[in-house]
Every structure is written in C-alpha cells, then in structure tokens.
Design a protein around this motif. Structure first.
Motif, PDB file in Angstrom:
ATOM      1  N   SER A  10      63.722 -51.905 -75.053  1.00 27.30           N
ATOM      2  CA  SER A  10      64.589 -50.725 -75.233  1.00 27.30           C
ATOM      3  C   SER A  10      63.806 -49.415 -75.301  1.00 27.30           C
ATOM      4  O   SER A  10      64.362 -48.341 -75.061  1.00 27.30           O
ATOM      5  N   ARG A  11      62.525 -49.494 -75.646  1.00 26.13           N
ATOM      6  CA  ARG A  11      61.711 -48.281 -75.785  1.00 26.13           C
ATOM      7  C   ARG A  11      60.295 -48.554 -75.276  1.00 26.13           C
ATOM      8  O   ARG A  11      59.905 -49.702 -75.095  1.00 26.13           O
ATOM      9  N   VAL A  40      66.904 -58.104 -64.779  1.00 26.89           N
ATOM     10  CA  VAL A  40      66.173 -58.140 -66.049  1.00 26.89           C
ATOM     11  C   VAL A  40      67.103 -58.329 -67.248  1.00 26.89           C
ATOM     12  O   VAL A  40      68.137 -57.674 -67.355  1.00 26.89           O
ATOM     13  N   LEU A  41      66.676 -59.218 -68.147  1.00 25.44           N
ATOM     14  CA  LEU A  41      67.256 -59.340 -69.487  1.00 25.44           C
ATOM     15  C   LEU A  41      66.209 -58.820 -70.466  1.00 25.44           C
ATOM     16  O   LEU A  41      65.049 -59.213 -70.384  1.00 25.44           O
ATOM     17  N   PHE A  42      66.611 -57.902 -71.347  1.00 23.17           N
ATOM     18  CA  PHE A  42      65.664 -57.436 -72.357  1.00 23.17           C
ATOM     19  C   PHE A  42      66.300 -57.482 -73.734  1.00 23.17           C
ATOM     20  O   PHE A  42      67.518 -57.538 -73.873  1.00 23.17           O
ATOM     21  N   CYS A  43      65.431 -57.460 -74.775  1.00 22.14           N
ATOM     22  CA  CYS A  43      65.942 -57.490 -76.147  1.00 22.14           C
ATOM     23  C   CYS A  43      65.253 -56.420 -76.985  1.00 22.14           C
ATOM     24  O   CYS A  43      64.267 -55.812 -76.581  1.00 22.14           O
ATOM     25  N   LYS A  58      72.039 -50.423 -81.331  1.00 18.13           N
ATOM     26  CA  LYS A  58      72.465 -49.115 -80.793  1.00 18.13           C
ATOM     27  C   LYS A  58      71.443 -48.599 -79.761  1.00 18.13           C
ATOM     28  O   LYS A  58      71.800 -48.185 -78.661  1.00 18.13           O
ATOM     29  N   THR A  59      70.156 -48.672 -80.134  1.00 19.56           N
ATOM     30  CA  THR A  59      69.106 -48.206 -79.214  1.00 19.56           C
ATOM     31  C   THR A  59      69.120 -49.026 -77.930  1.00 19.56           C
ATOM     32  O   THR A  59      68.975 -48.497 -76.827  1.00 19.56           O
ATOM     33  N   GLY A  60      69.307 -50.339 -78.084  1.00 18.30           N
ATOM     34  CA  GLY A  60      69.324 -51.219 -76.917  1.00 18.30           C
ATOM     35  C   GLY A  60      70.501 -50.938 -76.006  1.00 18.30           C
ATOM     36  O   GLY A  60      70.353 -50.880 -74.779  1.00 18.30           O
ATOM     37  N   GLU A  61      71.679 -50.738 -76.605  1.00 18.50           N
ATOM     38  CA  GLU A  61      72.877 -50.475 -75.795  1.00 18.50           C
ATOM     39  C   GLU A  61      72.748 -49.115 -75.084  1.00 18.50           C
ATOM     40  O   GLU A  61      73.180 -48.967 -73.937  1.00 18.50           O
ATOM     41  N   GLU A  62      72.154 -48.133 -75.783  1.00 17.50           N
ATOM     42  CA  GLU A  62      71.942 -46.820 -75.144  1.00 17.50           C
ATOM     43  C   GLU A  62      71.009 -46.948 -73.947  1.00 17.50           C
ATOM     44  O   GLU A  62      71.263 -46.412 -72.867  1.00 17.50           O
ATOM     45  N   ALA A  63      69.928 -47.694 -74.151  1.00 15.13           N
ATOM     46  CA  ALA A  63      68.969 -47.911 -73.047  1.00 15.13           C
ATOM     47  C   ALA A  63      69.662 -48.625 -71.894  1.00 15.13           C
ATOM     48  O   ALA A  63      69.501 -48.257 -70.723  1.00 15.13           O
ATOM     49  N   LEU A  64      70.478 -49.629 -72.238  1.00 12.88           N
ATOM     50  CA  LEU A  64      71.184 -50.400 -71.205  1.00 12.88           C
ATOM     51  C   LEU A  64      72.083 -49.483 -70.366  1.00 12.88           C
ATOM     52  O   LEU A  64      72.091 -49.577 -69.131  1.00 12.88           O
ATOM     53  N   TYR A 101      70.494 -56.519 -68.355  1.00  7.71           N
ATOM     54  CA  TYR A 101      71.261 -57.033 -69.495  1.00  7.71           C
ATOM     55  C   TYR A 101      70.441 -56.855 -70.773  1.00  7.71           C
ATOM     56  O   TYR A 101      69.223 -56.969 -70.749  1.00  7.71           O
ATOM     57  N   PHE A 102      71.163 -56.609 -71.885  1.00  2.54           N
ATOM     58  CA  PHE A 102      70.497 -56.461 -73.186  1.00  2.54           C
ATOM     59  C   PHE A 102      71.131 -57.411 -74.192  1.00  2.54           C
ATOM     60  O   PHE A 102      72.345 -57.580 -74.203  1.00  2.54           O
ATOM     61  N   VAL A 103      70.282 -58.043 -75.028  1.00  5.37           N
ATOM     62  CA  VAL A 103      70.801 -58.758 -76.201  1.00  5.37           C
ATOM     63  C   VAL A 103      69.993 -58.325 -77.426  1.00  5.37           C
ATOM     64  O   VAL A 103      68.770 -58.237 -77.345  1.00  5.37           O
TER      65      VAL A 103
END
Ligand SMILES: NC(=O)c1ccc[n+]([C@@H]2O[C@H](COP(=O)([O-])OP(=O)(O)OC[C@H]3O[C@@H](n4cnc5c(N)ncnc54)[C@H](OP(=O)(O)O)[C@@H]3O)[C@@H](O)[C@H]2O)c1
Length: 257
Positions: free
Chosen positions: A6-7, A24-27, A32-38, A50-52
């Motif tokens: 995410s960062r 890509v799947l990232f975690c 919130k930071t992950g969803e914003e990056a997504l 995709y983000f989890v």
C-alpha cells in the motif's frame, strides 16, 4: 503477491508489475490506506489489482494470502516479500520485540515462501525478498532489525536450494530509500530537512526512489534473471562497496593531488 504494497517500496513494486501487465494481489495492515491505494491503482492501471487487509505476523496470514491469490488468478507466478518490521532496538529489546521482529520479518517471509511453493498448479515461479544494507553491516542501536535482515540472506539461499530447479528465490538489499520510514528519521519530518549526509552514504550520491528498487525487484522476477537464484542483489547505489573514507571529501592519500 506483494506483501506491504500500500505504501513505499511495495507500492512501487505493485505499480511496476501492473505496468508490465502482471495482475497483482497486495496486502497491508491498515485497511483505509490499502483501499485508497487500490482505488488509485485501479484508476491508473485498470482492474487487475486486488487488496486484502492482513498482518504478516498473524499465524493464518501466509496460507490465507496464497489461497486468495490462487482463488483470484488460478496460480501465483511471483511472490514479493516486502513488509518487514522496522524495530530498532539493541540491549533494550524485550522478548516481545524479538518475537515481533522475527515473526513479522524473516519467519513471515519463510512461511510465505513455503505456502507459495507447496501444492502448486504450475512448476515455475520466482520469489524476491526485500532485505537491506542493514543485513550486511553494523549500525548503532539496531540489533533487532539488522539481525532479522541478516537472516533473510540465509533464508533465500536455503529456499533457493530446496525449491530448485523450478522456483528461483533471491533477495535484494536497498540502500536508503525515499519512503515514510526514512521521512520519520529527518530532523523536522520533511523532505526539505533531509540531511545531505544521506546522499554522501551512497556512491551515486542520491537518496533512492521506491521505483529504483521496484525495477531491481521486477528484474529478479523476470526471465532476464533466469540463471540467478540464491543471490542478494545490492540495489544500493554503491553504499556497501564504499569504504570508511566515503566519497573522499575528507581523506587525502599520499600521491593524490
Ligand atoms: N526505506 C528504506 O530506506 C529501506 C532500506 C532498505 C530496506 N528497506 C526494506 O524495504 C521494505 C519496505 O520498506 P518501506 O520503506 O517501503 O516501508 P514503508 O514505507 O513503511 O511501507 C511498508 C508497507 O508494508 C506494510 N506493512 C508493514 N508491516 C506490515 C505487516 N506486519 N503486515 C502487513 N503489511 C505490513 C505497510 O502498510 P501498513 O502500515 O498499512 O501495514 C506498507 O504498505 C522493508 O522490507 C524494509 O525493511 C527499506
């Protein structure tokens, strides 16, 4: 699969892989930071990302992430172990500090590699672990981080041996990189207050960008690195090759002008 995408460096690796046409799947821990990056990544690169939310220290995270990747893509071709605790403790390190540093650091890297390599639907694959210059040298007050990064080098050698000939396993050691963690170390928490000293730590006299490290990571995953395994690539602008005289600004040698 990119841990901690995410960062920082992980985010740059995600972007570079998407540019190359890889899904890509990232975690990351912070949802919130992950969803914003997504959202930003989807806007720029489309739907193949995709983000989890996940904490690499948690017992169930490695099998859950690999299962999620397989559910999305059928199989994972690449694993980038990037998330790592920056715990900087020495004699003051508690039992909990050591457990945290190793379980969220090299042990999480190892558990991810084990899950990635077991029960595969394809033979071939490639793994890159983000290590550090700190795994090679002594730095003040950093027993936990430097010991854990040093462990990464031995981990990738053993994994490369056991997973050959179909899965290559490498690591790379960045010098100082322009990310949130390094920003925290500036005197006034601004990039304007970045000490010039950081540039003087590197032969190439620059604080590296996350994209510089991402390029090296994607190279190690690519077929261009087909004969490279069990290797630690110094993506460090010459940091580890430089001696104590540094850039030579303060040292004079006999015979020099
Ligand atoms: N920056 C440097 O100068 C430098 C130099 C050499 C090596 N490195 C190495 O490069 C890697 C990335 O560093 P960075 O500077 O890019 O870090 P960063 O900017 O702090 O980003 C770290 C990323 O990992 C995630 N993360 C952290 N701990 C996690 C955990 N336990 N579980 C899941 N996700 C986690 C963070 O998201 P959340 O916070 O939301 O979890 C974030 O997405 C690390 O292995 C680091 O040791 C960095």
């Amino acid at each position: 699969m990119v841990s901690g995408g995410s960062r920082g460096i992980g985010r740059a690796v995600v972007e570079r892989l998407l540019e190359e046409g890889v899904k890509v799947l990232f975690c990351g821990r912070n949802e919130k930071t992950g969803e914003e990056a997504l959202g930003e990544l989807k806007k720029q690169y489309g739907d193949g990302v995709y983000f989890v939310p996940a904490d690499m220290e948690a017992k169930d995270t490695p099998p859950a992430l690999i299962a999620k990747g397989r559910a999305l893509f059928g199989e994972l071709d690449f694993l980038v172990n990037n998330a790592f605790p920056f715990t900087a403790k020495a004699m003051d390190a508690t039992y909990e500090d050591w457990i945290h540093t190793f379980m969220a650091g090299p042990a999480a890297y190892a558990r991810m590699i084990a899950c990635f390599s077991q029960n595969r639907k394809k033979k071939e694959g490639a793994v890159v672990c983000i290590s550090s210059i700190s795994g090679h040298i002594a730095q003040p007050g950093r027993w936990t981080y430097n010991a854990a990064k040093g462990a990464v080098k031995q981990l990738i050698r053993c994994a490369a041996l056991d997973l050959a000939p179909h899965i290559r396993v490498n690591c790379l050691s960045p010098g100082w990189v322009k990310t949130d963690e390094v920003l925290k170390a500036t005197p006034e928490k601004t990039w304007e207050s970045t000490p010039k000293a950081w540039e003087e730590y590197h032969m190439l006299q620059k604080l590296q960008e996350p994209a510089d490290i991402a390029a090296a990571a994607v190279y190690l995953l690519s077929d261009d690195a087909a004969v490279i395994t069990g290797h630690d690539l110094f993506a460090d602008s010459g940091y580890l090759a430089m001696g104590p005289e540094g850039l030579g600004k303060t040292a004079n040698f006999a015979g020099s002008a």
